[in-house]
Enzyme design. Sequence first.
Site, short mmCIF file in Angstrom:
data_model
loop_
_atom_site.label_atom_id
_atom_site.label_comp_id
_atom_site.label_asym_id
_atom_site.label_seq_id
_atom_site.Cartn_x
_atom_site.Cartn_y
_atom_site.Cartn_z
N SER A 49 0.79 -1.24 0.00
CA SER A 49 0.00 0.00 0.00
C SER A 49 0.82 1.28 0.00
O SER A 49 0.25 2.38 -0.05
CB SER A 49 -0.97 0.00 1.19
OG SER A 49 -2.10 -0.77 0.90
N LYS A 52 0.01 3.82 -2.64
CA LYS A 52 -0.97 4.91 -2.56
C LYS A 52 -0.30 6.28 -2.50
O LYS A 52 -0.97 7.31 -2.68
CB LYS A 52 -1.90 4.69 -1.37
CG LYS A 52 -2.79 3.43 -1.54
CD LYS A 52 -3.71 3.23 -0.35
CE LYS A 52 -4.67 2.06 -0.57
NZ LYS A 52 -4.06 0.74 -0.33
N SER A 113 -6.07 3.60 4.49
CA SER A 113 -5.60 2.78 3.36
C SER A 113 -6.74 2.01 2.71
O SER A 113 -6.56 0.89 2.23
CB SER A 113 -4.51 1.81 3.83
OG SER A 113 -3.75 1.36 2.73
#
Length: 434
Positions: A49, A52, A113
């Site tokens: 993640s 992102k 997230s």
Amino acid sequence: MLLGLLPGLNKAHAEDILNINADAAILVDSETGKILYQKNADKVLGIASMTKIMTEYLLLEAIEEGRVKWDQEYAVSEYVWKVSQDRALSNVPLRRDGSYHIRELYEAMTIYSANGATIAIAETIAGSETNFVKMMNEKAAELGLKDYKFVNSTGLNNRDLKGTPPAGGPEEENVMSAKDTATLAKVLINRFPEVLETASTPKKVFREGTDDKIEMENWNWMLPELVYGYEGVDGLKTGTTDFAGYCFTGTALRDGNRYISVVMNAKGDNGQATYKSRFDETKKMFNYGFSNFTKQEILPENYQVKGQKTVPVVKGKEDKVKIVSKNPIEMIVKNGEKENFKPVLVLDKKKLNEDGELTAPIKKGDKIGYLTIESPEDGKLEFLSEKDKGNIQVDVVAAENVEKANWFVLMMRSIGGFFGDVWGSVSTAVKGWF
């Protein structure tokens, strides 16, 4: 002595001084991109993640350019609805018939997230996640990243997406090097510092006041208010998958100095990976940075390099001009090592004739070249990119005016030069007779 003779060994030794338990790690100064510590920083690994960070960048850029607005509404696609319902992943469930503002989707992505919210943002910007992934790879190239591959907007393994993946194979994930991850974080923070206002939010309620409300606690548990709180931490992004392991891109600000760290597949001292591992290894790097480095003035404004304080001038009322640095050179330096750095003057060859002279007239403040610094010690001046090296360069300018000499003076100099050459030839010939 062997380490001195073999630079590769010396570098490896430098990388091991913190004993970071991770497949790769890096610590950099966010302002200049100077590398303070690195371990396997060019190795391409899963980023989960931390992906992102790129999605945040592309959204904030779209907001800045007016292509997307914070209060713009998004109607949930079937694909996003399916992904958002999977609570085994990080998510805020979105209603199939729901409508959501971009700002609340952004907050869910940045704080919690949330993967469904992230894909919703990708669809808003590019029409589809497939198109958005193309934008991600194109932006990475534009930003000068070297070691990366994006196959989705979230950092999930493609098998966790509901349906045909937007790019890559069915089991692929996004990959990048620690150095490129730090570079991307640096670009994001410096261009869009407002991202830290959201990234530093410890807790927030999604859809507060409705039946859909969800308590979002920031996955970055190094925020000062959370369980592994560290003074000054205000970002940036965690990441976890089976493939990538426990990852974290952190940033912290103390006493005006901001550092960016990256750890990839962090483990504990016993070799076991836990959620806490990434924060423990990040703490080691932040402690090292804040305890051992300070921003110092290496060379002052109006500095003159010894033996190179002037440049010769032709066709001027004076035959030389004094040159000085326009600004000071400041840099994050390890305590006690300021004296290791030496000045290097680079004159602009386009402004010099074949004899290395400037031609009058010259105005005070005219750029003559630039001043930088170097270190004879290996590894003391490494940066994220070649462009970042410009952060330790300052203009060198003329410190005074040099007017062009009038025609009579130039003529007399020419005549004097002619007779001087003749006299020199005669003198040499006469010496030869004896």
